[in-house]
Scaffold this motif. Structure first.
Motif, PDB file in Angstrom:
ATOM      1  N   ASP A 174       0.881  -1.296   0.028  1.00  0.00           N
ATOM      2  CA  ASP A 174      -0.074  -0.101  -0.049  1.00  0.00           C
ATOM      3  C   ASP A 174       0.941   1.280  -0.092  1.00  0.00           C
ATOM      4  O   ASP A 174       0.430   2.162  -0.829  1.00  0.00           O
ATOM      5  CB  ASP A 174      -0.817  -0.013   1.205  1.00  0.00           C
ATOM      6  CG  ASP A 174      -1.965  -1.038   1.128  1.00  0.00           C
ATOM      7  OD1 ASP A 174      -2.232  -1.290   0.054  1.00  0.00           O
ATOM      8  OD2 ASP A 174      -2.639  -1.235   2.055  1.00  0.00           O
ATOM      9  N   ASP A 461     -13.930   2.149   1.834  1.00  0.00           N
ATOM     10  CA  ASP A 461     -12.602   2.767   1.566  1.00  0.00           C
ATOM     11  C   ASP A 461     -12.571   4.005   3.002  1.00  0.00           C
ATOM     12  O   ASP A 461     -12.516   5.104   2.843  1.00  0.00           O
ATOM     13  CB  ASP A 461     -12.685   3.545   0.407  1.00  0.00           C
ATOM     14  CG  ASP A 461     -12.119   2.851  -0.627  1.00  0.00           C
ATOM     15  OD1 ASP A 461     -11.114   2.245  -0.623  1.00  0.00           O
ATOM     16  OD2 ASP A 461     -13.120   2.538  -1.565  1.00  0.00           O
ATOM     17  N   ALA A 507      -8.325   2.918  -0.273  1.00  0.00           N
ATOM     18  CA  ALA A 507      -7.090   2.259  -1.114  1.00  0.00           C
ATOM     19  C   ALA A 507      -6.468   3.431  -1.839  1.00  0.00           C
ATOM     20  O   ALA A 507      -6.768   4.170  -2.387  1.00  0.00           O
ATOM     21  CB  ALA A 507      -7.967   1.192  -2.146  1.00  0.00           C
TER      22      ALA A 507
END
Length: 612
Positions: A174, A461, A507
C-alpha cells in the motif's frame, strides 16, 4: 546547465524551485524536454531482460529530446567508483551505479541497507527529476526505494514475472501504490499477475524492440533453437525434426550464460552449432539470417519480438510445453512450405511494427503527461487574500457525545476550546450530525468559529469528513457517493488519517482516482499511533498540491487542540479554503496512552451510568 527548453518542465514539479506556475499544465502540443530517471533493481553489469527494456527505453527517450539518467546497481568496482563520484559532484548522466546488487530474498524480512537508501535519496534530490520511473519494484531494491523517495511524477513498470512470485506485505504494497501515479506491464500475463498483488489499472506497453538492429537479413535454411532448462524437451523434439530436414542447419541459442545444453546426435553434429548470445547485438547477428526460430516456452521473453522483427517464422504451437512433439510437427511444416514460412514471418514482422522502443517512448510521454495533470497547480504567495484577518488556531477534527465512542458534552467542548485559545473547531461526529448543530448553536454568540461537519464511514474505503454541511449524510455509501453527497451540500471534502493502516482507510487507487475531488488532506492527526503515517500523508499532500489539514481527533476534552492549524480567520467555506493556503500545522502532542486511558474511563463510566 540545462537549456531554456529543459527549464520548461513537466507539470507537477515540486514547489519552490523557481518554475512559477508551470505545475498542472502538462505537456503541450510539442512535448517539452524532461529530465527522467529510470531505476532498475538488476545489476547493470549483468545482462537481464528488464535492463534491456530500460536501455532501449532510455535511448528512445533521449532520441525524443529528453534528458534520461538510469540508476542501477552494478557488480563492477569501476562502475561503483564512478557512481560515487557522480553523486558527490552532483553530475548525474547516462548510467549511475548506486550500489552493488542487493541480494534480497522474497521471503526475507531484511530491508534495503541504509547506505543504499541514502544514495537513492541523494541521487533523486540532486538529479532534480521531472519523472521517476521504477522497474520491477515488487521486491525490495533500488526501484522500490526510489518510488518511495520520489516527490514528483512516478511510474512503475513490471517486466520480470519471477519477481512477482511471493506476496508482498500489505503495508509495503500500500505504501508503494500510494506513491505510484502510473502502473505499467510489458504483457497481459505480467499485468494480470502484478494486478493480483498490486491492484490498480495497468497499461500494457510493448517490451520494445530495436527494429533497425533486428532488420531482416538474407535468409537461409537456418533454424535458431533456444535452449533452457525448462524447455529441453522442446529442444529435443526440434532436433528430431531436423533429421527429416535435409539441407537445413540449426543453432542452439543460449540466451543466458551457462544455459542447459542438450546432447547433440552424432549424425547431426556437422549441422548444429551452439552459440551464446546474451546481448541484443549478439542475438541480432544470429536471428537476421535465420528463417525459423523455436523459442523456449520459458526462455528469454523478448526473443519472440526480436525474431519477429528479424523476419523469422516462429514455432510456438499452443500447449507445446505439455506436448513437446508439437514443436517437431510445426517445424517440419514450416520447413517444407516456403510460402507458409514467409507468410508467418511477414505477419509477425507486421505485429511488431508499432512495438519499437520509439513507440514505447512515445506512449510513455503521454502517460507521464496524464499523470502530471493530476497534480494541482503551484500556488504563489505573492498576495494573501486574507492578509487583513487575524491569525487563529483551528482544530479541524474532533467529536462530541453524539459519537458512539465519545463523552464530550457540546457545552463543555465550547468552553474548553475557548479556554485553550482556539479560534475555530470542526465538530465531526461519527455518522451523525446533531452534535455539530448543537455545538454551532452554543457558540453562536461567541468568537469561536464552529464548522459543522460529519465523519462518514464509507462502504469499504475508510472515512470521509464533510465540512460546512447542512444535513446528515448516511454511512455505508461508496467513497464516490459520499464525496458526491458532500459536494451536493457545497461542503468541503476533507480526508482524515488517509494512511493510518491500523484502521480502515481508502485504497491507494481510490485516493488517486478522486484527487480532483479532495479539498483537504489531513497531514497531522494527533491520535495516530505511528507518526510515520502522518509523514506519509504530508508527502502525499505536497506531491499533489493538496491543501493540508490537521486535527486532534479528540474523544476527550484533554485532547482538544493537540493537533491544529495556525490560519487566518475565515467566514464560510470559500474563505476557509483560501486561509488554508497559508496555514501552518501545529503539533501539540500529549501522551496517547494518557488520552486513550481517559477515553476508556469515560466510556466505562457511561456504561455504568446506563445500567443504573
Amino acid at each position: 546547465m540545462r537549456s531554456a527548453q529543459a527549464e520548461r518542465t513537466l507539470a507537477g514539479k515540486r514547489s519552490g524551485r523557481g518554475r512559477g506556475d508551470s505545475r498542472g499544465r502538462g505537456l503541450q502540443s510539442k512535448p517539452v524536454a524532461l529530465r527522467i530517471c529510470l531505476v532498475t533493481p538488476h545489476a547493470w553489469s549483468v545482462p537481464h531482460d528488464t535492463n534491456e527494456h530500460v536501455a532501449g527505453v532510455a535511448a528512445a527517450l533521449r532520441g525524443r529530446g529528453h534528458d534520461v539518467v538510469v540508476l542501477a546497481p552494478s557488480s563492477r568496482s569501476a562502475d561503483l567508483v564512478a557512481g560515487r563520484r557522480a553523486l558527490q559532484e552532483g553530475r548525474l548522466q547516462d548510467v549511475v551505479a548506486l550500489s552493488r546488487a542487493v541480494p534480497v530474498s522474497p521471503r526475507s524480512a531484511v530491508g534495503i541497507p541504509v547506505g543504499v537508501r541514502a544514495n537513492v535519496a541523494t541521487a533523486l534530490r540532486r538529479g532534480d527529476f521531472d519523472v521517476v520511473h521504477g522497474f520491477d519494484p515488487a521486491m525490495p531494491g533500488l526501484s522500490y526505494v526510489a518510488l518511495l523517495e520520489a516527490e514528483t511524477t512516478t511510474a512503475a513498470t513490471f517486466v520480470d514475472p519471477e519477481r512477482l512470485g511471493f506476496p508482498a506485505r500489505r503495508n509495503h504494497r500500500d505504501r508503494l501504490l500510494a506513491r505510484i501515479d502510473t502502473l505499467l506491464a510489458t504483457s497481459d500475463e505480467v499485468a494480470t499477475r502484478a494486478g493480483e498483488r498490486f491492484p490498480g489499472a495497468f497499461t500494457v506497453v510493448p517490451p520494445g524492440v530495436d527494429l533497425d538492429l533486428f532488420r531482416p537479413g538474407r535468409k537461409r535454411n537456418l533454424v535458431a533453437i533456444e535452449t533452457s532448462a525448462a524447455g529441453l524437451a522442446v529442444v529435443r523434439s526440434a532436433l528430431r525434426a531436423l533429421r527429416s530436414m535435409p539441407g537445413w542447419e540449426a543453432v542452439l541459442l543460449r540466451t543466458v550464460r551457462l544455459a542447459a545444453r542438450p546432447s547433440i546426435p552424432i549424425r547431426l553434429r556437422d549441422r548444429i552449432h551452439v552459440r551464446t548470445a546474451v546481448s541484443a547485438s549478439a542475438r541480432s547477428e544470429l536471428l537476421r539470417p535465420a528463417a525459423i526460430v523455436v523459442p523456449s516456452p520459458e526462455g528469454l521473453r523478448r526473443l519472440r519480438e526480436e525474431a519477429a522483427a528479424a523476419g523469422c517464422a516462429l514455432v510456438e504451437p499452443p500447449g507445446v510445453l505439455a506436448q513437446p512433439e508439437l514443436a517437431a510437427a510445426a517445424l517440419l511444416r514450416l520447413a517444407e512450405d516456403r510460402d507458409a514460412r514467409e507468410r508467418d514471418a511477414a505477419a509477425r514482422r507486421a505485429s511488431v511494427a508499432d512495438a519499437s522502443f520509439a513507440d514505447v517512448a512515445e506512449q510513455l510521454e503521454g502517460l507521464y503527461s496524464a499523470a502530471a495533470r493530476r497534480r494541482r497547480p503551484a500556488r504563489t504567495h505573492e498576495t494573501e487574500p486574507l492578509a487583513d484577518r487575524e491569525w487563529i488556531v483551528a482544530d479541524l477534527h474532533m467529536h462530541t457525545n453524539h459519537s458512539h465512542d465519545c463523552s464530550i458534552e457540546p457545552a463543555a467542548l465550547v468552553d474548553h476550546a475557548e479556554t485553550e485559545g482556539l479560534g475555530a473547531i470542526a465538530v465531526t461526529d461519527h455518522n451523525v450530525f446533531a452534535g455539530s448543530l448543537e455545538t454551532v448553536e452554543l457558540a453562536r454568540r461567541r468568537d469561536l468559529i464552529v464548522i459543522p461537519g460529519e465523519e462518514v464511514k464509507t462502504e469499504r474505503d475508510g472515512e470521509v469528513i464533510g465540512l460546512f454541511l447542512r444535513r446528515e449524510i448516511p454511512r455505508g455509501m461508496s467513497f464516490a457517493e459520499t464525496v458526491a453527497a458532500i459536494r451536493e451540500q457545497e461542503g468541503v471534502v476533507y480526508v482524515p488519517h488517509p494512511f493510518d493502516r491500523l484502521h480502515s482507510i481508502p485504497a491507494p487507487a481510490t485516493l488517486h482516482h478522486h484527487l480532483p475531488e479532495i479539498d483537504v488532506l489531513e497531514v497531522y492527526n494527533a491520535r495516530l499511533l505511528f507518526d510515520a503515517y502522518n509523514d506519509e500523508a504530508l508527502r502525499f499532500a505536497r506531491k499533489y498540491g493538496l491543501l493540508a489539514g490537521a486535527g486532534s481527533d479528540a474523544h476527550v476534552l484533554q485532547g482538544v487542540g493537540t493537533g491544529a492549524l495556525r490560519m487566518r480567520r475565515f467566514d464560510g467555506p470559500e474563505e476557509f479554503l483560501l486561509s488554508l493556503r497559508t496555514a501552518t500545522v501545529l503539533r501539540r502532542p500529549k501522551s496517547l496512552a494518557y488520552l486513550q486511558s481517559l477515553k476508556w474511563v469515560a466510556q466505562v463510566r457511561e456504561r455504568v451510568g446506563d445500567r443504573r
